[in-house]
Design a protein around this motif. Structure first.
Motif, PDB file in Angstrom:
ATOM      1  N   PHE A 135      16.202   2.695   1.655  1.00 58.32           N
ATOM      2  CA  PHE A 135      14.825   2.942   1.242  1.00 58.32           C
ATOM      3  C   PHE A 135      14.202   1.657   0.705  1.00 58.32           C
ATOM      4  O   PHE A 135      13.078   1.296   1.060  1.00 58.32           O
ATOM      5  CB  PHE A 135      14.806   4.043   0.175  1.00 58.32           C
ATOM      6  N   ARG A 136      14.964   0.944  -0.138  1.00 56.62           N
ATOM      7  CA  ARG A 136      14.448  -0.296  -0.717  1.00 56.62           C
ATOM      8  C   ARG A 136      14.223  -1.362   0.358  1.00 56.62           C
ATOM      9  O   ARG A 136      13.227  -2.084   0.329  1.00 56.62           O
ATOM     10  CB  ARG A 136      15.419  -0.829  -1.775  1.00 56.62           C
ATOM     11  N   THR A 137      15.154  -1.476   1.302  1.00 60.21           N
ATOM     12  CA  THR A 137      15.017  -2.504   2.335  1.00 60.21           C
ATOM     13  C   THR A 137      13.889  -2.183   3.307  1.00 60.21           C
ATOM     14  O   THR A 137      13.364  -3.083   3.976  1.00 60.21           O
ATOM     15  CB  THR A 137      16.329  -2.663   3.126  1.00 60.21           C
ATOM     16  N   ALA A 138      13.492  -0.915   3.390  1.00 63.10           N
ATOM     17  CA  ALA A 138      12.393  -0.533   4.288  1.00 63.10           C
ATOM     18  C   ALA A 138      11.026  -0.834   3.684  1.00 63.10           C
ATOM     19  O   ALA A 138      10.010  -0.815   4.394  1.00 63.10           O
ATOM     20  CB  ALA A 138      12.485   0.954   4.643  1.00 63.10           C
ATOM     21  N   LEU A 139      10.981  -1.106   2.368  1.00 62.23           N
ATOM     22  CA  LEU A 139       9.711  -1.442   1.736  1.00 62.23           C
ATOM     23  C   LEU A 139       9.203  -2.779   2.269  1.00 62.23           C
ATOM     24  O   LEU A 139       9.966  -3.726   2.414  1.00 62.23           O
ATOM     25  CB  LEU A 139       9.894  -1.518   0.211  1.00 62.23           C
ATOM     26  N   SER A 140       7.927  -2.824   2.564  1.00 62.52           N
ATOM     27  CA  SER A 140       7.350  -4.019   3.214  1.00 62.52           C
ATOM     28  C   SER A 140       6.402  -4.744   2.274  1.00 62.52           C
ATOM     29  O   SER A 140       5.260  -5.040   2.623  1.00 62.52           O
ATOM     30  CB  SER A 140       6.624  -3.603   4.499  1.00 62.52           C
ATOM     31  N   THR A 141       6.885  -5.051   1.085  1.00 62.09           N
ATOM     32  CA  THR A 141       6.045  -5.647   0.050  1.00 62.09           C
ATOM     33  C   THR A 141       5.345  -6.920   0.505  1.00 62.09           C
ATOM     34  O   THR A 141       4.118  -7.051   0.412  1.00 62.09           O
ATOM     35  CB  THR A 141       6.896  -5.949  -1.198  1.00 62.09           C
ATOM     36  N   GLU A 142       6.134  -7.881   0.994  1.00 60.18           N
ATOM     37  CA  GLU A 142       5.563  -9.167   1.377  1.00 60.18           C
ATOM     38  C   GLU A 142       4.560  -9.021   2.518  1.00 60.18           C
ATOM     39  O   GLU A 142       3.525  -9.684   2.545  1.00 60.18           O
ATOM     40  CB  GLU A 142       6.684 -10.141   1.773  1.00 60.18           C
ATOM     41  N   VAL A 143       4.863  -8.136   3.470  1.00 63.17           N
ATOM     42  CA  VAL A 143       3.945  -7.911   4.593  1.00 63.17           C
ATOM     43  C   VAL A 143       2.620  -7.354   4.092  1.00 63.17           C
ATOM     44  O   VAL A 143       1.537  -7.816   4.477  1.00 63.17           O
ATOM     45  CB  VAL A 143       4.574  -6.953   5.626  1.00 63.17           C
ATOM     46  N   PHE A 144       2.681  -6.362   3.199  1.00 61.90           N
ATOM     47  CA  PHE A 144       1.456  -5.752   2.670  1.00 61.90           C
ATOM     48  C   PHE A 144       0.610  -6.779   1.920  1.00 61.90           C
ATOM     49  O   PHE A 144      -0.606  -6.862   2.097  1.00 61.90           O
ATOM     50  CB  PHE A 144       1.800  -4.587   1.733  1.00 61.90           C
ATOM     51  N   VAL A 145       1.275  -7.558   1.058  1.00 65.06           N
ATOM     52  CA  VAL A 145       0.553  -8.572   0.277  1.00 65.06           C
ATOM     53  C   VAL A 145      -0.122  -9.581   1.193  1.00 65.06           C
ATOM     54  O   VAL A 145      -1.307  -9.917   1.030  1.00 65.06           O
ATOM     55  CB  VAL A 145       1.504  -9.303  -0.696  1.00 65.06           C
ATOM     56  N   LYS A 146       0.618 -10.080   2.166  1.00 69.97           N
ATOM     57  CA  LYS A 146       0.104 -11.154   3.010  1.00 69.97           C
ATOM     58  C   LYS A 146      -1.000 -10.671   3.948  1.00 69.97           C
ATOM     59  O   LYS A 146      -1.932 -11.431   4.246  1.00 69.97           O
ATOM     60  CB  LYS A 146       1.251 -11.797   3.781  1.00 69.97           C
ATOM     61  N   ILE A 147      -0.930  -9.420   4.410  1.00 68.87           N
ATOM     62  CA  ILE A 147      -2.040  -8.874   5.194  1.00 68.87           C
ATOM     63  C   ILE A 147      -3.296  -8.848   4.328  1.00 68.87           C
ATOM     64  O   ILE A 147      -4.389  -9.233   4.761  1.00 68.87           O
ATOM     65  CB  ILE A 147      -1.724  -7.462   5.715  1.00 68.87           C
ATOM     66  N   ILE A 266       1.178 -17.898 -12.460  1.00 64.14           N
ATOM     67  CA  ILE A 266       1.890 -16.695 -12.034  1.00 64.14           C
ATOM     68  C   ILE A 266       2.612 -16.983 -10.728  1.00 64.14           C
ATOM     69  O   ILE A 266       2.056 -17.580  -9.810  1.00 64.14           O
ATOM     70  CB  ILE A 266       0.922 -15.504 -11.895  1.00 64.14           C
ATOM     71  N   ASP A 267       3.851 -16.524 -10.618  1.00 67.14           N
ATOM     72  CA  ASP A 267       4.746 -17.004  -9.574  1.00 67.14           C
ATOM     73  C   ASP A 267       4.681 -16.246  -8.249  1.00 67.14           C
ATOM     74  O   ASP A 267       5.254 -16.703  -7.273  1.00 67.14           O
ATOM     75  CB  ASP A 267       6.199 -16.970 -10.076  1.00 67.14           C
ATOM     76  N   THR A 268       4.057 -15.097  -8.187  1.00 70.00           N
ATOM     77  CA  THR A 268       3.998 -14.370  -6.921  1.00 70.00           C
ATOM     78  C   THR A 268       2.558 -14.212  -6.482  1.00 70.00           C
ATOM     79  O   THR A 268       1.668 -13.982  -7.302  1.00 70.00           O
ATOM     80  CB  THR A 268       4.646 -12.969  -7.033  1.00 70.00           C
ATOM     81  N   SER A 269       2.324 -14.338  -5.183  1.00 73.19           N
ATOM     82  CA  SER A 269       0.960 -14.257  -4.656  1.00 73.19           C
ATOM     83  C   SER A 269       0.313 -12.915  -4.964  1.00 73.19           C
ATOM     84  O   SER A 269      -0.863 -12.840  -5.321  1.00 73.19           O
ATOM     85  CB  SER A 269       0.975 -14.499  -3.140  1.00 73.19           C
ATOM     86  N   GLY A 270       1.096 -11.848  -4.836  1.00 71.95           N
ATOM     87  CA  GLY A 270       0.544 -10.522  -5.105  1.00 71.95           C
ATOM     88  C   GLY A 270       0.108 -10.350  -6.541  1.00 71.95           C
ATOM     89  O   GLY A 270      -0.943  -9.770  -6.831  1.00 71.95           O
ATOM     90  N   ALA A 271       0.925 -10.858  -7.482  1.00 74.36           N
ATOM     91  CA  ALA A 271       0.583 -10.761  -8.902  1.00 74.36           C
ATOM     92  C   ALA A 271      -0.637 -11.610  -9.223  1.00 74.36           C
ATOM     93  O   ALA A 271      -1.463 -11.237 -10.072  1.00 74.36           O
ATOM     94  CB  ALA A 271       1.770 -11.196  -9.761  1.00 74.36           C
ATOM     95  N   VAL A 272      -0.774 -12.755  -8.546  1.00 76.46           N
ATOM     96  CA  VAL A 272      -1.964 -13.590  -8.729  1.00 76.46           C
ATOM     97  C   VAL A 272      -3.210 -12.817  -8.309  1.00 76.46           C
ATOM     98  O   VAL A 272      -4.232 -12.815  -9.001  1.00 76.46           O
ATOM     99  CB  VAL A 272      -1.846 -14.899  -7.912  1.00 76.46           C
ATOM    100  N   VAL A 273      -3.117 -12.158  -7.164  1.00 76.36           N
ATOM    101  CA  VAL A 273      -4.251 -11.366  -6.671  1.00 76.36           C
ATOM    102  C   VAL A 273      -4.593 -10.247  -7.644  1.00 76.36           C
ATOM    103  O   VAL A 273      -5.765 -10.025  -7.978  1.00 76.36           O
ATOM    104  CB  VAL A 273      -3.933 -10.782  -5.278  1.00 76.36           C
ATOM    105  N   ALA A 274      -3.572  -9.552  -8.117  1.00 73.88           N
ATOM    106  CA  ALA A 274      -3.815  -8.434  -9.030  1.00 73.88           C
ATOM    107  C   ALA A 274      -4.455  -8.908 -10.329  1.00 73.88           C
ATOM    108  O   ALA A 274      -5.413  -8.302 -10.822  1.00 73.88           O
ATOM    109  CB  ALA A 274      -2.505  -7.707  -9.325  1.00 73.88           C
ATOM    110  N   SER A 275      -3.941  -9.992 -10.900  1.00 70.20           N
ATOM    111  CA  SER A 275      -4.496 -10.492 -12.162  1.00 70.20           C
ATOM    112  C   SER A 275      -5.898 -11.038 -11.959  1.00 70.20           C
ATOM    113  O   SER A 275      -6.775 -10.850 -12.801  1.00 70.20           O
ATOM    114  CB  SER A 275      -3.582 -11.581 -12.746  1.00 70.20           C
TER     115      SER A 275
END
Length: 420
Positions: A135-147, A266-275
């Motif tokens: 389940f964890r490996t199927a999560l597409s976090t980086e793909v979602f953020v980068k899209i 902030i070290d992750t692109s997604g967290a930068v976007v959120a903040s």
């Protein structure tokens, strides 16, 4: 559930560029998704506005749209489609719950965005329930953020990139060099092993997870050590993402300075976007451009690290066999940045203002949902217990101290470059 689809050997970053421009093309020429309603004040509004048949129909169509794009990406990357089709509806449903909570007018008055609730919901489930590894490996976090980041390029005109990007590159060079060497020195003082030293120094100074992965690849690092560093990055990014915007607002920092501070610290692109989203549109754009400026340096940093590691940790025969080339720079270069810039160029020079105005709200809605899906996924895959499995706490202390140094030095540089 371990079924794998055929790998087409398309890099994840190239995949998100393809998907991002596919979404833009669909919006321009085929289908412009409607924007669902999430705003409500009381139970009556919730039933009549959010849960009415018309809005539910939009949400169903949106689900089909997103799962179709996500499935295509899964196929291109070569991951399990079966697992993705099982996991994505769960992530989507949890994200909808977050969007509905954030849609409440009282919550909006507190300036709390949907990504915060996406993250919290994911963290609660990810840490209080044992999720299977597939389940964890199927999560597409980086793909979602980068899209989402590619789509963000549609709202940033090229003049903004040229203006903020030049300053962002200056800041990136100053921050990366000073923070990397401080972290490297600190790790040596604390007697952290060489592999962790390189990964921590790169992660805290450049771009978090991506930098840690690139550095691990450059030095052929141990996967368990890489996982440990990634856990630290993800966990520390969460409080920074939430509290840095609060600090900036409390001290009334200019939005440009805040954006540069967030993007550089902030070290992750997604967290930068959120903040950045929590602060405002200007902060979001500046923080993203500054973060991209650091991302661009990733290839150069990985190349330099490869050279250093090759000639300090290999025998002479090994060094000759594995001597890095300029191809390392291109290999480590974050390709999704090309998508962001490409989208900005298209919307800056190839489309009329009327066309841009017609689709900008729909694209912004799609962009926001990709980010929200990403943060639900981050919460689900982040387990705080991972930080306790490492025998020594010195790498954690080194990272935290270096991150504090990063926050302070980046704020000073942001004021120097971005304050009017």
């Amino acid at each position: 559930m371990t079924a794998k689809t055929k790998s087409y050997n398309i890099h994840e970053d190239w995949t998100v560029v393809i998907l991002g421009f596919l979404i833009i093309g669909i919006s321009l020429f085929l289908f412009l998704p409607e924007i669902p309603v999430f705003k409500w004040s009381n139970r009556t509004d919730l039933q009549s506005d959010v849960f009415n048949f018309s809005n539910l129909k939009i949400l169903v169509l949106q689900f089909i749209y997103f799962i179709s794009i996500g499935t295509l990406g899964t196929i291109l990357i070569g991951k399990s489609v079966k697992n993705f089709l099982f996991v994505f509806p769960v992530v989507y449903l949890l994200t909808l719950i977050a969007l509905i909570i954030a849609g409440n007018t009282a919550v909006k008055g507190l300036n709390l965005e949907a990504v915060i609730f996406s993250l919290i919901i994911g963290l609660i489930i990810g840490n209080f329930f044992k999720l299977p590894e597939w389940f964890r490996t199927a999560l597409s976090t980086e793909v979602f953020v980068k899209i989402g980041l590619v789509l963000l390029g549609t709202s940033v005109i090229f003049a903004d990139i040229l203006k903020a990007g030049s300053l962002g590159l200056i800041q990136a060079l100053a921050v990366v060099l000073s923070v990397w060497y401080f972290a490297f020195w600190l790790c040596k003082k604390l007697k952290v092993d060489d592999e962790l030293t390189m990964m921590i120094s790169s992660a805290v100074s450049i771009c978090g997870v991506s930098a840690a992965i690139a550095t691990s690849g450059a030095i052929k690092g141990d996967s368990k050590k890489l996982s440990y560093v990634i856990s630290i990055v993800l966990v520390t990014a969460i409080p920074m993402m939430i509290f840095m915007p609060i600090i900036a607002k409390y001290f009334n920092f200019p939005e440009e300075v805040t954006g540069a501070w967030l993007g550089g610290s902030i070290d992750t692109s997604g967290a930068v976007v959120a903040s950045g989203t929590l602060v405002g549109e200007t902060a979001l754009k500046i923080s993203t451009i500054v973060k991209f400026s650091q991302n661009v340096l990733l290839g150069l940093a990985a190349f330099a690290i490869s050279v250093y590691w090759t000639y300090t940790h290999n025998t002479s025969s090994e060094a000759a066999a594995s001597k890095p080339t300029l191809g390392v720079i291109w290999e480590r270069f974050p390709k999704f940045v090309i998508g962001f810039i490409g989208a900005s160029l298209v919307f800056s020079f190839l489309l009329t203002p009327e066309i841009r105005d017609n689709i900008k709200d729909s694209l912004k809605n799609l962009q926001g949902l990709w980010f929200a899906l990403a943060f639900t996924s981050i919460g689900l895959e982040t387990n705080f217990k991972d930080l306790l499995h490492h025998n020594s706490k010195k790498p954690l202390y080194a990272f935290l101290i270096a991150q504090l140094f990063n926050v302070i030095i980046t704020l000073l540089i942001a004021f120097l470059l971005f304050s009017k």
